[in-house]
Motif scaffolding. Structure first.
Motif, PDB file in Angstrom:
ATOM      1  N   GLU A 131      90.691 -31.219 -46.442  1.00 15.85           N
ATOM      2  CA  GLU A 131      90.413 -30.256 -47.472  1.00 15.85           C
ATOM      3  C   GLU A 131      91.349 -29.955 -48.482  1.00 15.85           C
ATOM      4  OE1 GLU A 131      89.989 -26.414 -45.982  1.00 15.85           O
ATOM      5  OE2 GLU A 131      87.535 -27.117 -45.440  1.00 15.85           O
ATOM      6  N   GLY A 132      91.788 -30.692 -49.914  1.00 15.49           N
ATOM      7  CA  GLY A 132      92.420 -30.773 -50.580  1.00 15.49           C
ATOM      8  C   GLY A 132      93.776 -31.329 -50.649  1.00 15.49           C
ATOM      9  N   TRP A 133      93.521 -32.988 -50.029  1.00 12.84           N
ATOM     10  CA  TRP A 133      93.920 -33.849 -49.587  1.00 12.84           C
ATOM     11  C   TRP A 133      94.559 -34.877 -51.008  1.00 12.84           C
ATOM     12  CZ3 TRP A 133      96.478 -35.206 -45.704  1.00 12.84           C
ATOM     13  CH2 TRP A 133      97.458 -36.374 -45.669  1.00 12.84           C
ATOM     14  N   GLU A 134      95.953 -34.800 -51.543  1.00  9.79           N
ATOM     15  CA  GLU A 134      96.287 -35.421 -53.047  1.00  9.79           C
ATOM     16  C   GLU A 134      97.411 -36.829 -51.980  1.00  9.79           C
ATOM     17  OE1 GLU A 134      98.327 -32.270 -53.867  1.00  9.79           O
ATOM     18  OE2 GLU A 134      97.117 -30.773 -54.404  1.00  9.79           O
TER      19      GLU A 134
ATOM     20  N   THR C 104      94.896 -28.270 -40.283  1.00 13.17           N
ATOM     21  CA  THR C 104      94.719 -27.278 -41.183  1.00 13.17           C
ATOM     22  C   THR C 104      93.826 -26.861 -41.716  1.00 13.17           C
ATOM     23  OG1 THR C 104      94.881 -28.642 -43.055  1.00 13.17           O
ATOM     24  CG2 THR C 104      97.451 -28.423 -42.265  1.00 13.17           C
ATOM     25  N   LYS C 105      93.239 -27.657 -41.492  1.00 10.59           N
ATOM     26  CA  LYS C 105      91.617 -26.325 -41.997  1.00 10.59           C
ATOM     27  C   LYS C 105      91.199 -25.326 -41.238  1.00 10.59           C
ATOM     28  CE  LYS C 105      86.451 -28.111 -42.545  1.00 10.59           C
ATOM     29  NZ  LYS C 105      85.826 -29.747 -42.497  1.00 10.59           N
ATOM     30  N   LYS C 108      93.103 -22.296 -41.857  1.00  9.02           N
ATOM     31  CA  LYS C 108      92.542 -21.697 -42.835  1.00  9.02           C
ATOM     32  C   LYS C 108      91.996 -20.695 -42.337  1.00  9.02           C
ATOM     33  CE  LYS C 108      90.941 -23.667 -46.773  1.00  9.02           C
ATOM     34  NZ  LYS C 108      90.020 -24.343 -48.108  1.00  9.02           N
ATOM     35  N   ARG C 204      96.478 -26.293 -48.995  1.00  9.99           N
ATOM     36  CA  ARG C 204      96.662 -27.295 -50.449  1.00  9.99           C
ATOM     37  C   ARG C 204      95.614 -26.382 -51.336  1.00  9.99           C
ATOM     38  NH1 ARG C 204      99.669 -32.946 -49.899  1.00  9.99           N
ATOM     39  NH2 ARG C 204      98.409 -33.089 -48.305  1.00  9.99           N
ATOM     40  N   ASP C 205      94.438 -26.364 -50.823  1.00  4.87           N
ATOM     41  CA  ASP C 205      93.470 -25.514 -51.520  1.00  4.87           C
ATOM     42  C   ASP C 205      93.316 -24.257 -50.459  1.00  4.87           C
ATOM     43  OD1 ASP C 205      92.203 -26.791 -49.217  1.00  4.87           O
ATOM     44  OD2 ASP C 205      90.379 -26.602 -50.747  1.00  4.87           O
TER      45      ASP C 205
END
Lengths: 176, 303, 213
Positions: A131-134, C104-105, C108, C204-205
């Motif tokens: 989620e949200g990988w850059e 990381t998922k 959260k 990150r999100d």
């Protein structure tokens, strides 16, 4: 059995390579533009109704991605793998989600993990696992996962790593 | 009157403790059937203290508060209007003529309160659980009311006291032997209202949505745990009065209610869980037919 | 859920009524957690005894270690003997077992779940993955040490630890609780900014409120 199908296919497509793995599994290498057409034909004409998986291999040295579609015919209990080699720099492939809805999910995963584009595939850019990988997609071989983990995550100090072979040799046979 | 209230409180206290220990023993029996040792029989008390000892709690609104209160009031009300021991000043409770009708409404009172409370908690699992619970309760109510009406017609009274009085004078005077059909219907309905397998899909801990109590914790949870001790006991006492001749001493009450509760436990350990629609179908089949048979029997063969 | 869902939006009710919804304030409560000091020493000691004898585990498996928790319910290990029970909802649970590697998922979700639990709450890190990354030390997607993100009371080492090790971990946790040392919830409230900073560095999100009551 499989030979008939291959000769039928050879009439319509240019097969770059045919690899017989066993009597019920064969891998065909087809070029990018015609592969999905061949899969279409295999599904509707030759009864390869079951889509097993779609995966990719990164050939960094050759600058290629190899996509593998594995199809299964539940009646004859045979499998055909269709291999496609696509360019690594401008990685995109014809979408096959119209044949099986599940293909779209595999394509989402490949987009996220390898950065391979499948124009027209539904929900392609939704986050799949990351989620949200850059930055560089993590399954590309030029992505250094160890350096990334060392810099991105909080590490606990004091972790040591040993080479298993030499370590066990020292432990078990110190005199040799 | 003041004396009566004091006695009612004493019997309430005794029965709550009896219910807590009973729940512990039931858990122990479940564990033993699964070849485990299981929790200590006094674990329910520790759980109660622990839930009370939470330092923070969350509220979702007025009905969220009142849901467990309603439920507890339903359990206590059901208990207070049931004579625990027949003819005893101490354990006679606040029984009065016509209390059977009141008990019927107390049965549903708690569930309705929980429906409002769980609805306000805003959790989808709670809302689903409450709808399923109410659907199942409604199906359970049908054979139960038939059994209750059968008893009322048979003894020509809506007072539990009179119903128990009519069953005195030997084991053969019990409703169990004078009218086995309605007893069968009533006892099958009891399985549904005790929330044990096969009818516990609504709030079984093993189901991921545990239903109405999803958002409840702390003091709310403690109230619900207490209710879980008192409500089955009140129910068992009610059934003992209706079908098994009541009790003349507190010990007789304990033995009889233990047997009634064990009936549901034995069924519970032996059978897997029904889904809600299956259990509704089941309740509207065998127990319903038995209840109707019982009423027909009372009407045409007993007078 | 995504970030856009948290913005203010206009909603039309089934009756045709228009009204504005601000999810951050209407659906969530963002207040910071506060430290709750025990009131009375003797009462607190009694409460701590009750808390330690009645551990309610949240049934939430984050990694492969969740497999090791199932045998604990079976006749062979039978954790119920020690007052350990499983609850399906974070509101009622007071022990969160982070079982194994934590991507990381999942982190959260774990944070959300942890913050929904009520004040005396304990965290047990299961397996070497929660201690120093274990065999996932070079993974791009799993955290390497849990205590930077959540206050951990007990670690159970091993890959995977056997159920006996978990039982020993429960006993250790009981000792800590009885001694009044398992104050993870208060620690989390006190060092809230530090924990949030660490969490946001990895996630990150961040598409949820800062604190999920």
């Amino acid at each position: 059995m499989l030979e008939n199908i291959i000769s039928e296919l050879e009439k319509q497509f240019q097969l770059e390579a045919v690899d017989h793995n066993s009597s019920d599994l064969v891998f065909l290498t087809i070029d990018r533009d015609h592969a999905v057409m061949a899969i279409d034909l295999l599904k509707w004409k030759f009864g390869y109704k079951h889509f097993v998986l779609l995966t990719a291999v990164d050939f960094l040295e050759e600058g290629k991605f190899q996509l593998t579609y594995i199809l299964n015919n539940p009646d004859t209990k045979t499998d055909i793998g269709v291999r496609v080699r696509i360019d690594r720099e401008d990685a995109n492939m014809v979408s096959a989600h119209h044949l099986w809805p599940t293909v779209a999910t595999y394509q989402r995963e490949l987009k996220e993990m390898f950065g391979i584009d499948f124009p027209g595939s539904p929900r392609l850019n939704d986050p799949f696992i990351l989620e949200g990988w850059e930055g560089t997609p993590p399954y590309r071989r030029d992505f250094d996962t160890k350096a990334f983990a060392a810099s991105f995550y909080h590490q606990r100090e004091g972790r040591t790593t040993n080479d298993p072979a030499t370590y066990m040799k020292e432990k078990l046979y110190p005199n040799e | 009157m003041g004396e009566k209230i004091l006695f009612a409180l004493i019997s309430l206290f005794l029965t709550i403790n009896y219910g807590f220990l009973m729940n512990g023993v039931i858990r122990k029996i479940y564990a033993r059937v699964g070849r485990r040792h299981g929790i200590p029989f006094y674990q329910m008390y520790i759980d109660l203290i622990k839930t009370l000892a939470l330092r923070t709690n969350i509220r979702h609104g007025t009905m969220f508060y009142l849901g467990p209160v309603f439920r507890f009031a339903g359990g206590v009300g059901l208990f207070l209007f049931t004579p625990v021991v027949f003819g005893s000043a101490m354990f006679g409770n606040l029984s009065f003529s016509g209390d059977v009708l009141l008990l019927l409404s107390f049965q549903f009172f708690g569930t309705l309160g929980m429906a409002l409370g769980a609805g306000e908690s805003g959790h989808p699992n709670a809302a689903i659980g409450v709808t399923r619970g109410l659907a199942q309760m409604t199906a359970v109510e049908v054979p139960f009311v038939l059994a209750l009406m059968g008893v009322a017609i048979q003894y020509d009274s809506l007072s539990l006291h009179d119903i128990v009085a009519a069953q005195q004078g030997g084991i053969m005077h019990w409703t169990l032997f004078t009218n086995p059909f309605i007893v069968a219907a009533g006892m099958l309905a009891l399985l549904g209202s005790f929330m044990r397998p096969p009818f516990d899909v609504v709030l079984a801990g093993q189901e991921i949505p545990i239903g109405p109590p999803t958002e409840y914790h702390s003091n709310y949870m403690a109230l619900m745990l207490s209710n879980r001790a008192i409500f089955p006991m009140a129910k068992a006492i009610l059934f003992m009065n209706l079908f098994f001749g009541g009790a003349n001493t507190y010990w007789e009450m304990m033995i009889k209610t233990f047997a009634v509760v064990m009936w549901s436990v034995f069924v519970g350990v032996s059978f897997p869980r029904f889904r809600v629609e299956q259990s509704i179908r089941w309740f509207l089949r065998v127990p319903l037919i038995l209840g109707i048979l019982g009423i027909v029997y009372v009407q045409f063969f007993m007078s | 859920m995504s970030l856009e869902d948290l913005n203010k939006k206009q909603i039309v009710s089934p009756d045709g009524e228009h009204f504005e919804v601000d999810p951050m304030n209407d659906y969530f409560c963002q207040d910071r957690p506060e430290e709750v000091k025990p009131v009375n020493k003797i009462v607190e000691r009694f409460y701590n005894w009750a808390r330690s004898e009645s551990l309610w585990i949240l049934g939430f498996g984050t990694g492969c270690g969740a497999i090791e928790m199932r045998p604990l319910m079976t006749p062979r290990f039978d954790a119920y003997r020690f007052g350990v029970q499983w609850r399906p909802t974070p509101r009622q649970a007071n022990l969160l077992i982070v079982s194994g590697y934590l991507s990381t998922k999942t982190l959260k979700r774990v944070i959300r779940v942890y913050e929904q639990m009520q004040n005396p709450k304990f965290v047990m890190g299961l397996g070497s993955c929660t201690i120093n990354g274990g065999m996932y030390f070079d993974s791009y997607n799993t955290i390497k040490r849990l205590d930077y993100y959540l206050p951990v009371d007990v670690y159970v080492a091993g890959c995977m630890p056997r159920p006996e090790a978990l039982l020993a971990g429960f006993e250790e946790l009981k000792k800590l609780i009885k001694a009044g040392k398992a104050e993870g919830a208060n620690e989390y409230a006190n060092k809230f900014d530090w924990y949030k900073k660490n969490q946001k560095e990895v996630i990150r999100d961040w598409d949820m409120p800062d604190y999920n009551w």
